[in-house]
Motif scaffolding. Structure first.
Motif: not given
Length: 347
Positions: A19-23, A119-120, A304-306, A316-319
């Protein structure tokens, strides 16, 4: 986007790092009942605030979402509390310890309009994503058969540590400590791996579970070693394909390896994933006459984190969603019933 990390054990470090790596993402708090552990975790990841309970963190409330990295049996009460406080949730697998609890979590998140993802982790494998694309494009024709396995060896090898002395492994062998054994721990991964790669959900399953002797009296300290170590399952998918799935912690020589083969009437795909590499092979076109398999190069895919961050930002929910994980949990629950009843059940 502000994220709270709930639970600061081993996997929480992976969440925090990704998560920390995501801008644009800020880790604003860590939560753990152990003050020393949360302090060490926050220091490692540069997180300013630490809390001894989720209630305390929710009372503060200055965050948008939580990454729920608590033990399996704690997922349900903590996720429900977070959802009812209006927080989006990214939960570790399995979503819950049974289908009823998982469904309550799913329906609550959907009713409140909150982003919910599980988080699969093997959805992050680009080779699996590409295999699914090939199957769904019709390149292998109608899917007839599949086989999937998840092999670990930590009951044999000390490569990951000594399970006889370390609580992080012992709890996974004990029902009273919240474990559903290899079926609940890595079974959820290989079931998702198989169904996702084959492009279809389950319709029928039959499963056998086995718990092997591991210590005198099958007990070490407070841990009763009664959770299953291996399972073997036959399954049919909604697309009609028949297959076998198995998993174990006794696979000597295999640290952490998933494999999926999907066979159609015009070709086949195979995904191999280990802790240190992943590969995709196809047998298509004229190669089906000679049995030649070709390795396919693939590009990286969003993690998944991204995807969770994107989902919160776009609304918008994602899988993989809570509902998908709930459907997998239903299969896991039915698998346990079939082991008891000794006959196949519909999903």
């Amino acid at each position: 986007m502000r994220i709270l990390i709930l639970g600061t054990g081993g996997m929480a470090n992976t969440h925090a790092k990704n998560f920390a790596e995501i801008e644009g993402v800020e880790l604003v708090g860590g939560v753990d009942v152990d003050p020393a552990r949360v302090e060490a975790f926050n220091s490692t990841h540069g997180i300013q605030r630490g809390f001894g309970s989720l209630d305390a963190a929710l009372a503060w409330g200055e965050f948008d979402a939580i990454a729920n990295v608590t033990p399996d049996s704690i997922h349900h009460p903590t996720t429900m509390a977070a959802l009812n406080a209006g927080k989006h949730v990214f939960c570790e697998k399995p979503l819950a310890t049974d289908h009823t609890k998982a469904m309550e979590m799913t329906e609550t998140a959907e009713r409140l309009g909150l982003v919910n993802m599980v988080n699969l982790t093997y959805r992050n494998v680009a080779q699996l994503q590409k295999a699914r694309d090939i199957v769904q494009s019709g390149q292998i024709g109608k899917v007839k058969h599949f086989e999937a396995s998840y092999l670990q060896s930590w009951l044999v090898s000390k490569a990951w540590g000594d399970w006889r002395t370390e609580s992080q492994w012992l709890w996974r062998l004990s029902k009273k400590h919240g474990s559903n054994g290899v079926l609940g721990d890595i079974g959820v991964h290989i079931l998702d791996f198989a169904a996702y790669g084959a492009g279809s959900d389950f319709s029928k399953v039959f499963c056998r579970l086995e718990t092997f002797d591991k210590a005198e009296g099958n007990k070490i300290g407070e841990y009763d070693l009664d959770a299953n170590d291996s399972f073997a399952m036959t399954a049919q998918l909604e697309n009609g394909a028949l297959g076998v799935i198995h998993a174990t912690r006794w696979a000597t020589g295999h640290f952490n390896e998933l494999r999926l083969r999907v066979y159609g009437d015009h070709g086949s795909v195979e995904v191999q994933h280990r802790h240190d590499w992943s590969k995709l092979f196809t047998c298509l076109g004229d190669d089906i006459e000679t049995g030649v398999w070709t390795e396919v190069a693939v590009d990286p895919v969003p993690t998944n984190y991204m995807r969770f961050v994107e989902a919160v930002r776009t609304g918008r929910n994602l899988e993989p969603s809570f509902r998908h994980a709930t459907n997998i949990q239903k299969v896991l629950d039915i698998a346990t019933v079939t082991d008891r009843d000794k006959y196949e059940h519909k999903v």
